[in-house]
Scaffold this active site. Structure first.
Site: not given
Ligand code: AMP
Length: 399
Positions: A7, A91, A180, A211, A241, A283, A384
């Site tokens: 990844n 990925r 995702h 996150n 975001r 966070d 994943e």
């Protein structure tokens, strides 16, 4: 079969080596600061402990070569010889409309991924670099691409077309893609297994709250709606975001503050969300601590965050004509009992009832709703990498 899962981010490379006979994790690690001063590899072989390797790594190929050396190191490696690695699973963030499932990497697939760079300029180039590095360093093994967008390719047109002039979809492929996907696919299938239900005959809302965060409505084993859109900026409030907002705010602020396109993009992607509202941190742990200490904007940030998730859960239940299972996964979803509780509070009208005691758990598979809850609420830690390794094994064994 031994599978290496790769990844690649812009300056990082995460990997796992798995033995698919028994799905055992042999080694795991991360290279950070690729191409930047202070490059380092944190490697861990199961049963042998952790190793830190600090050495310059100018690009992803050099990083991967350091990883392969670590994997075969006599003292702290996981295998004796690189020939033991049978396949690599990669990925890849964006496959546009080209792939609705994982695929064997061929020259044509590489071309297709290059064409998708326009849609994911930050993510696809490092993903492609990772594939090329493996092709050069391990030329005898097969590579498989597993795409974040693929699972959502089953969405019906009414879920992915935006209410803007249709020609922009035709000209530039502006549509909802969703992300995702590998995580939503893994946890929703796992939830069906945990409950002994038929995956192809159930209605699931999967909440990947990390996150980056997104929800997916999974009906009869297929994604029918998801909250991230053309890019991973849409939908939920995230660490930095904004998620959904009135698009007119952009032009208003650009005009008032004399902002460039790049500056506006930075504000929405890097300075908004929980960080933007609280002014404290991106966070959740920091924001939760501040809220507990009475910080008003921290409390406000968490409430706005939780309400947005709740609104999406209810709207997806409406879209599917009901919901059997709600799943929480990823950093916050797996580790924050108070957030899971706050999100579910108020959804009692649709048959959701959290069991406070069962919900007091972190990072473990568990049903956290009460016995009487009509809708089952589950905590399912995402994996994943395992999903990527499974797809890779399946595709390579069938060759
Ligand atoms: P991920 O992107 O899945 O690694 O999730 C990372 C995010 O999960 C972090 O930014 C944290 O805000 C959140 N997180 C991790 N552990 C906790 C925790 N114990 N309580 C609240 N949030 C957490």
């Amino acid at each position: 079969m031994k599978v290496i899962v790769i990844n690649c981010g812009s300056s990082s490379l995460k990997y796992q080596l798995l033995d698919m006979d028994g799905e055992a994790l042999l080694a795991i690690g991360i290279v950070e600061r690729i191409g930047i001063e202070g490059s380092q590899l944190k490697h861990e072989t199961t049963g042998k402990g952790k190793e830190l390797i600090v050495t310059p790594m100018k690009d992803h190929k050099e990083a991967l070569s350091v990883v392969l050396n670590a994997l075969t190191n006599e003292k702290y490696g996981a295998i004796k010889d690189l020939n033991e690695i049978d396949a690599a699973g990669h990925r890849v963030v964006h496959a546009g409309e080209k792939f609705s499932g994982s695929v064997l990497i061929t020259d044509e697939v590489m071309e297709a991924l290059e064409e998708c760079i326009d849609l994911a300029p930050l993510h696809n180039p490092p993903n492609i670099m990772g594939i090329k590095a493996i092709q050069e360093l391990l030329p005898n093994i097969k590579n498989v691409g597993v795409f974040d967008t693929a699972f959502h390719q089953t969405m019906p047109k009414e879920s992915y077309i935006y209410p803007i002039p249709y020609e922009y979809y035709e000209k530039y492929a502006v549509r909802r893609y969703g992300f995702h996907g590998t995580s939503h696919r893994y946890v929703s299938a796992r939830a069906a297994e945990m409950l002994g239900m038929d995956y192809n005959n159930m209605k699931i809302v999967s909440c990947h709250l990390g996150n980056g965060a997104s929800l997916a409505a999974v009906k009869n084993g297929k994604s029918v709606a998801t909250s991230m859109g053309f890019t991973p900026l849409e939908g939920l409030v995230m660490g930095t975001r904004s998620g959904d907002l009135d698009p007119a705010i952009l032009t208003f602020l650009m005009n008032k503050e004399n902002l460039s396109i790049q500056e506006m993009d930075d504000i929405l992607n890097k300075k908004s969300g929980i960080l933007g509202i609280s002014g404290i941190s991106s966070d959740f742990r920091d924001v939760e601590n501040a809220a507990e200490a009475g910080h008003e904007r921290a409390k406000l940030a968490l409430t706005i965050y939780q309400n947005r998730v709740k609104e999406y859960i209810a709207s997806y239940a409406a879209l599917m004509g009901g919901v059997d299972v709600i799943i929480f996964t990823a950093g916050l979803g797996e580790n924050s009992p108070p957030d899971r509780k706050a999100i579910c509070e108020g959804l009692e009208f649709m048959g959701v009832e959290i069991d406070s005691e069962a919900n007091n758990v972190r990072g473990k598979e568990r049903v956290v709703s009460s016995e009487n809850s009509k809708v089952k609420v589950l905590l399912v830690p995402t994996n994943e990498e395992l999903m990527i390794a499974r797809d890779t094994e399946e595709i390579v064994s069938a060759l």
